[in-house]
Design a protein around this motif. Structure first.
Motif, PDB file in Angstrom:
ATOM      1  N   ASP A 437       0.839  -1.189   0.000  1.00  0.00           N
ATOM      2  CA  ASP A 437       0.000   0.000   0.000  1.00  0.00           C
ATOM      3  C   ASP A 437       0.878   1.244   0.000  1.00  0.00           C
ATOM      4  N   PRO A 438       0.700   2.184  -0.957  1.00  0.00           N
ATOM      5  CA  PRO A 438       1.609   3.341  -1.059  1.00  0.00           C
ATOM      6  C   PRO A 438       1.549   4.280   0.136  1.00  0.00           C
ATOM      7  N   SER A 439       0.453   4.291   0.867  1.00  0.00           N
ATOM      8  CA  SER A 439       0.319   5.232   1.969  1.00  0.00           C
ATOM      9  C   SER A 439       0.940   4.719   3.256  1.00  0.00           C
ATOM     10  N   PHE A 440       0.747   3.422   3.568  1.00  0.00           N
ATOM     11  CA  PHE A 440       1.172   2.905   4.864  1.00  0.00           C
ATOM     12  C   PHE A 440       2.131   1.716   4.762  1.00  0.00           C
ATOM     13  N   GLY A 441       2.448   1.305   3.540  1.00  0.00           N
ATOM     14  CA  GLY A 441       3.398   0.219   3.357  1.00  0.00           C
ATOM     15  C   GLY A 441       2.877  -1.144   3.743  1.00  0.00           C
ATOM     16  N   MET A 442       1.571  -1.336   3.858  1.00  0.00           N
ATOM     17  CA  MET A 442       0.986  -2.629   4.216  1.00  0.00           C
ATOM     18  C   MET A 442       0.882  -3.519   2.985  1.00  0.00           C
ATOM     19  N   GLU A 528       6.498  19.393  12.368  1.00  0.00           N
ATOM     20  CA  GLU A 528       6.161  18.413  13.402  1.00  0.00           C
ATOM     21  C   GLU A 528       4.650  18.291  13.575  1.00  0.00           C
ATOM     22  N   ARG A 529       3.928  18.633  12.486  1.00  0.00           N
ATOM     23  CA  ARG A 529       2.481  18.413  12.401  1.00  0.00           C
ATOM     24  C   ARG A 529       1.680  19.298  13.339  1.00  0.00           C
ATOM     25  N   ILE A 530       2.261  20.370  13.858  1.00  0.00           N
ATOM     26  CA  ILE A 530       1.522  21.284  14.734  1.00  0.00           C
ATOM     27  C   ILE A 530       0.692  22.210  13.849  1.00  0.00           C
ATOM     28  N   PRO A 531      -0.640  22.217  13.983  1.00  0.00           N
ATOM     29  CA  PRO A 531      -1.452  23.122  13.165  1.00  0.00           C
ATOM     30  C   PRO A 531      -1.154  24.583  13.503  1.00  0.00           C
ATOM     31  N   ILE A 532      -1.279  25.438  12.501  1.00  0.00           N
ATOM     32  CA  ILE A 532      -1.058  26.878  12.706  1.00  0.00           C
ATOM     33  C   ILE A 532      -2.371  27.645  12.532  1.00  0.00           C
ATOM     34  N   SER A 533      -3.481  26.958  12.724  1.00  0.00           N
ATOM     35  CA  SER A 533      -4.785  27.590  12.516  1.00  0.00           C
ATOM     36  C   SER A 533      -5.059  28.689  13.537  1.00  0.00           C
ATOM     37  N   ASP A 534      -4.504  28.555  14.756  1.00  0.00           N
ATOM     38  CA  ASP A 534      -4.714  29.587  15.776  1.00  0.00           C
ATOM     39  C   ASP A 534      -3.595  30.619  15.678  1.00  0.00           C
ATOM     40  N   LEU A 535      -3.592  31.401  14.616  1.00  0.00           N
ATOM     41  CA  LEU A 535      -2.524  32.372  14.399  1.00  0.00           C
ATOM     42  C   LEU A 535      -2.551  33.477  15.444  1.00  0.00           C
ATOM     43  N   SER A 616      13.742  -0.643  18.423  1.00  0.00           N
ATOM     44  CA  SER A 616      12.821  -0.796  19.543  1.00  0.00           C
ATOM     45  C   SER A 616      11.646   0.173  19.427  1.00  0.00           C
ATOM     46  N   ILE A 617      11.928   1.448  19.052  1.00  0.00           N
ATOM     47  CA  ILE A 617      10.841   2.434  18.882  1.00  0.00           C
ATOM     48  C   ILE A 617       9.923   2.032  17.739  1.00  0.00           C
ATOM     49  N   ASN A 618      10.496   1.547  16.650  1.00  0.00           N
ATOM     50  CA  ASN A 618       9.702   1.163  15.486  1.00  0.00           C
ATOM     51  C   ASN A 618       8.777  -0.009  15.797  1.00  0.00           C
ATOM     52  N   ASP A 619       9.272  -0.999  16.567  1.00  0.00           N
ATOM     53  CA  ASP A 619       8.436  -2.145  16.926  1.00  0.00           C
ATOM     54  C   ASP A 619       7.233  -1.693  17.743  1.00  0.00           C
ATOM     55  N   SER A 620       7.465  -0.816  18.711  1.00  0.00           N
ATOM     56  CA  SER A 620       6.356  -0.350  19.550  1.00  0.00           C
ATOM     57  C   SER A 620       5.367   0.496  18.756  1.00  0.00           C
ATOM     58  N   SER A 621       5.875   1.339  17.878  1.00  0.00           N
ATOM     59  CA  SER A 621       4.977   2.197  17.093  1.00  0.00           C
ATOM     60  C   SER A 621       4.145   1.383  16.114  1.00  0.00           C
ATOM     61  N   GLU A 622       4.708   0.307  15.548  1.00  0.00           N
ATOM     62  CA  GLU A 622       3.939  -0.537  14.640  1.00  0.00           C
ATOM     63  C   GLU A 622       2.809  -1.239  15.370  1.00  0.00           C
ATOM     64  N   LYS A 623       3.060  -1.669  16.621  1.00  0.00           N
ATOM     65  CA  LYS A 623       1.996  -2.307  17.399  1.00  0.00           C
ATOM     66  C   LYS A 623       0.868  -1.324  17.690  1.00  0.00           C
ATOM     67  N   LEU A 624       1.225  -0.075  18.004  1.00  0.00           N
ATOM     68  CA  LEU A 624       0.200   0.929  18.260  1.00  0.00           C
ATOM     69  C   LEU A 624      -0.572   1.265  16.985  1.00  0.00           C
ATOM     70  N   VAL A 647      14.618  11.041  15.557  1.00  0.00           N
ATOM     71  CA  VAL A 647      13.655   9.952  15.361  1.00  0.00           C
ATOM     72  C   VAL A 647      12.836  10.158  14.093  1.00  0.00           C
ATOM     73  N   ARG A 648      12.375  11.395  13.835  1.00  0.00           N
ATOM     74  CA  ARG A 648      11.487  11.624  12.698  1.00  0.00           C
ATOM     75  C   ARG A 648      12.188  11.467  11.360  1.00  0.00           C
ATOM     76  N   ALA A 649      13.525  11.474  11.364  1.00  0.00           N
ATOM     77  CA  ALA A 649      14.244  11.175  10.133  1.00  0.00           C
ATOM     78  C   ALA A 649      14.022   9.731   9.700  1.00  0.00           C
ATOM     79  N   HIS A 650      13.671   8.871  10.645  1.00  0.00           N
ATOM     80  CA  HIS A 650      13.434   7.449  10.349  1.00  0.00           C
ATOM     81  C   HIS A 650      11.953   7.083  10.431  1.00  0.00           C
ATOM     82  N   ILE A 651      11.216   7.725  11.338  1.00  0.00           N
ATOM     83  CA  ILE A 651       9.778   7.440  11.509  1.00  0.00           C
ATOM     84  C   ILE A 651       9.038   8.775  11.414  1.00  0.00           C
ATOM     85  N   PRO A 652       8.659   9.218  10.210  1.00  0.00           N
ATOM     86  CA  PRO A 652       8.085  10.570  10.039  1.00  0.00           C
ATOM     87  C   PRO A 652       6.796  10.795  10.803  1.00  0.00           C
ATOM     88  N   ASP A 653       5.989   9.744  11.026  1.00  0.00           N
ATOM     89  CA  ASP A 653       4.695   9.928  11.672  1.00  0.00           C
ATOM     90  C   ASP A 653       4.775   9.969  13.191  1.00  0.00           C
TER      91      ASP A 653
END
Length: 700
Positions: A437-442, A528-535, A616-624, A647-653
């Protein structure tokens, strides 16, 4: 000259005019009316003659001024003879109506009926309807321009020109709706002035100059009729011009070419010639006249057929020369061929064109529009339009997504298939094209439409191909949001906020924070995915943070505690428990010492330690993620930024928060504690660490 001319027209209504000037202005009036009519006939679009409403007003005032001036001459000098009001009025009074005032009255009444009841009334109604429909169609035209701009069909400059043209068109038809009333009023005024001249002339001739009633009628009525016809003929010409303009359809030809091109059909002239010929055979008819026109219609059919054959031959010749022209054009390289300033673009292989083809109800464009609206609402700024184009260099079913000129994603989709994603209960393997799957790699499989029922029965989730592409695009837009906002976008946000809080905006930008610094702060938050809607909250926070030693990264970090709740409410609904991952105290202390030692170099870890940490971080994040829960890690504030970059260089989400950013009104649970050490280096040097990392689930 125009202001002087308007003043002269006003003076003509008050000051008496010599007879030779009266003749001169009558000729000018006729020339002006003919000129306006000829220009109207040769315009390609109504907007090409946008000054027409102004000319109507000027021509109407000119005729009324001449009516007043001529009425003064007729009533004061009419008893002296037919040439008292000038040669023009005399000619119209004697030659046009043969010196018979009764004939003149009837001719004048007929002209007024034609002008007022037929032409002017029809033109006024067309103007009114055109103005109403043009105004009603404005929102739809604006939306069509925006859609073409978003699809990349036109440039922003072309869109601006199109919007201006739409506005000009609405203004023109609105003006024509009012200007047509001038023409109608002019015709009515001409009729009333004629009646005044006749009645006033009879009274003056009989009462003041002791003329016989018959002599007074012959003299004054002929002059009045001549005066009325001199004004009514130009008025009729102007009415025809008005009707032509308001009924004109925009084209690349003038009216004669437009009508001639559509009337010059051999299949229309041939039956016309046949019918006229048959009528010419009927006894009692003027047979020779009918035969003459039948021959003329047959000749028109012959020449129309020759013209059609010539057009077909030219079309075939152009088709044969098309390949040679393409070869010549291919040797010319233009700047537009090698530059593309689209912020977001999507290239499709020719096999995917059906997904965007409106004739085949291609749904991809509408889905992308929905994705842009959703992502824009989530991030707080308007995502630029996605330019979609075909690319023959791609494989038939391949698509490619670019941010600027950088390729950020590409994959393959099959428009005649559907993507099936296996669920937890999917035990049966479905036959098809196995992919990721192109979006999530499943793991996924492209199946045929007739396999959908079988796939759903075996706990597969079936997705349409356009949804696969649009979901992939949505993920990439969120991931690269920081690259999509520029200073122009930030200025647009400030302009909108300035309408509600003008003093706040003026006091912060650019006095305390320059526009380019504010843009860098917002980009850091979006990365880092922080919305800027509350300018508003962002600017209020910046007002307390500006200092000599604070750069954009430090400002963004200081703003995070107030803005992180916006992110958390997007990834986890209110009332649910937040699953958190943490670091063991030993590992966290190790990282704190590393950051202090390396300073601006950030977090530097020994290779094997970094590899085990990320595994170790990747294994836990995949389970979540498999459980449909957000992946959030909490660390000490001192290392949050450098640890997030690492971390986000390897796990962007992955969402990396500090302890101070956790909202007080949310329940949390520690899903995993990352890192367990058997030994630490004497001086805390990361390279001296020989222990392995492990994940220790711990729910609280």
């Amino acid at each position: 000259m125009l202001p002087i001319g308007i003043l002269v027209l006003v003076a003509m209504m008050v000051l008496p005019l010599p007879v030779f000037l009266l003749d001169t202005f009558f000729v000018v009036n006729i020339v002006l009316s003919l000129l306006i009519l000829m220009v109207a006939l040769h315009t390609h679009r109504p907007l090409d003659f946008s000054s027409f409403p102004n000319l109507i007003l000027i021509a109407t005032v000119l005729r009324l001024a001449l009516n007043v001036a001529s009425t003064r001459v007729v009533l004061s000098e009419g008893h002296t003879g037919a040439d008292a009001a000038g040669q023009v009025i005399k000619a119209f009074g004697e030659f046009v109506v043969a010196g018979n005032y009764a004939v003149g009255i009837f001719v004048f009444i007929i002209l007024v009926i034609i002008n007022l009841v037929v032409i002017t009334k029809g033109a006024g109604r067309v103007s009114e309807v055109s103005a109403r429909f043009t105004l009603d169609a404005m929102p739809g035209k604006q939306m069509a321009i925006d859609a073409d701009l978003n699809a990349g069909i036109m440039t922003p400059e072309e869109a601006t020109a199109r919007r201006q043209e739409v506005a000009d068109e609405a203004d023109f038809y609105g003006s024509m709706d009012g200007a047509s009333k001038f023409v109608k009023g002019d015709a009515i005024a001409g009729l009333l002035i004629l009646a005044i001249n006749i009645v006033g002339g009879l009274i003056i001739g009989v009462a003041q100059h002791q003329m016989a009633v018959a002599d007074a009628a012959q003299s004054y009525i002929l002059l009045s009729i001549g005066d009325g016809l001199v004004a009514q003929i130009p008025s009729l010409l102007l009415s025809i011009a008005t009707a032509i303009i308001v009924t004109r359809v925009s084209s690349t030809q003038d009216m004669a070419q437009h009508i001639g091109g559509q009337v010059n059909l051999s299949r229309a002239w041939t039956p016309t010639a046949a019918v006229i010929f048959i009528l010419g055979l009927v006894p009692g008819m003027p047979n020779q006249l009918f035969m003459l026109f039948a021959a003329a219609a047959a000749a028109a059919a012959y020449f129309a057929r020759k013209s059609e054959d010539l057009s077909e031959a030219e079309a075939d010749l152009e088709a044969q020369d098309g390949g040679a022209e393409e070869a010549t054009d291919s040797e010319t390289v233009l700047l537009a061929d090698v530059t593309d300033y689209s912020a977001v673009s999507m290239q499709l292989g020719y096999g995917l064109i059906s997904l965007v083809d409106e004739e085949q109800s291609g749904p991809l464009v509408s889905r992308i529009t929905g994705i842009r609206r959703e992502v824009s609402r989530g991030l707080g700024f308007v995502i630029p339009g996605v330019r979609i184009r075909d690319d023959l260099a791609l494989e038939p079913n391949q698509y490619r997504i670019r941010i600027g000129q950088t390729i950020v994603g590409e994959d393959v989709a099959y428009p005649d298939r559907k993507l099936a994603l296996p669920g937890d209960g999917s035990l049966v393997k479905i036959e098809g094209i196995e992919v990721k799957d192109p979006s999530f790699g499943m793991d996924a499989v492209w199946i045929r439409p007739q396999q959908q029922a079988e796939a759903e029965a075996n706990d597969y989730v079936v997705i349409e191909p356009d949804s696969v592409i649009s979901t992939h695009l949505s993920q990439l837009l969120n991931k690269h949001a920081a690259d999509l906002i520029g200073q122009d976008d930030v200025q647009a946000l400030l302009d909108q906020l300035g309408e509600a809080s003008p003093n706040l905006v003026k006091s912060i930008v650019p006095k305390l924070v320059p526009l380019h610094v504010l843009t860098l702060v917002l980009r850091r938050l979006l990365s880092e995915r922080i919305p800027i809607s509350d300018l508003r909250r962002i600017l209020e926070g910046l007002s307390n943070l500006v200092g000599p030693n604070m750069g954009p990264n430090e400002m963004a970090e200081a703003l995070r505690p107030k803005l992180v709740p916006l992110l958390i409410q997007q990834v986890s609904p209110l009332g649910t428990v937040l699953p958190l991952m943490t670091l063991t105290p030993e590992l966290e202390q190790l990282m704190l010492r590393t950051v202090r030692q390396n300073g601006e170099d950030g977090l530097v870890l020994e290779g094997s330690l970094a590899e085990q940490l990320m595994r170790s971080i990747n294994d836990s994040s995949e389970k979540l993620s498999a459980a449909g829960r957000p992946t959030i890690m909490v660390v000490a504030p001192q290392i949050r930024r450098v640890f997030s970059d690492f971390v986000r260089a390897h796990i962007p989400d992955m969402i990396i928060l500090s302890f101070t950013e956790l909202p007080e009104n949310r329940r949390v649970e520690v899903y995993a504690s990352i890192g367990s050490f058997d030994a630490l280096g004497a001086e805390g040097n990361p390279s001296a660490v020989a222990s392995e990392l492990q994940t220790e689930p711990e729910t609280v």
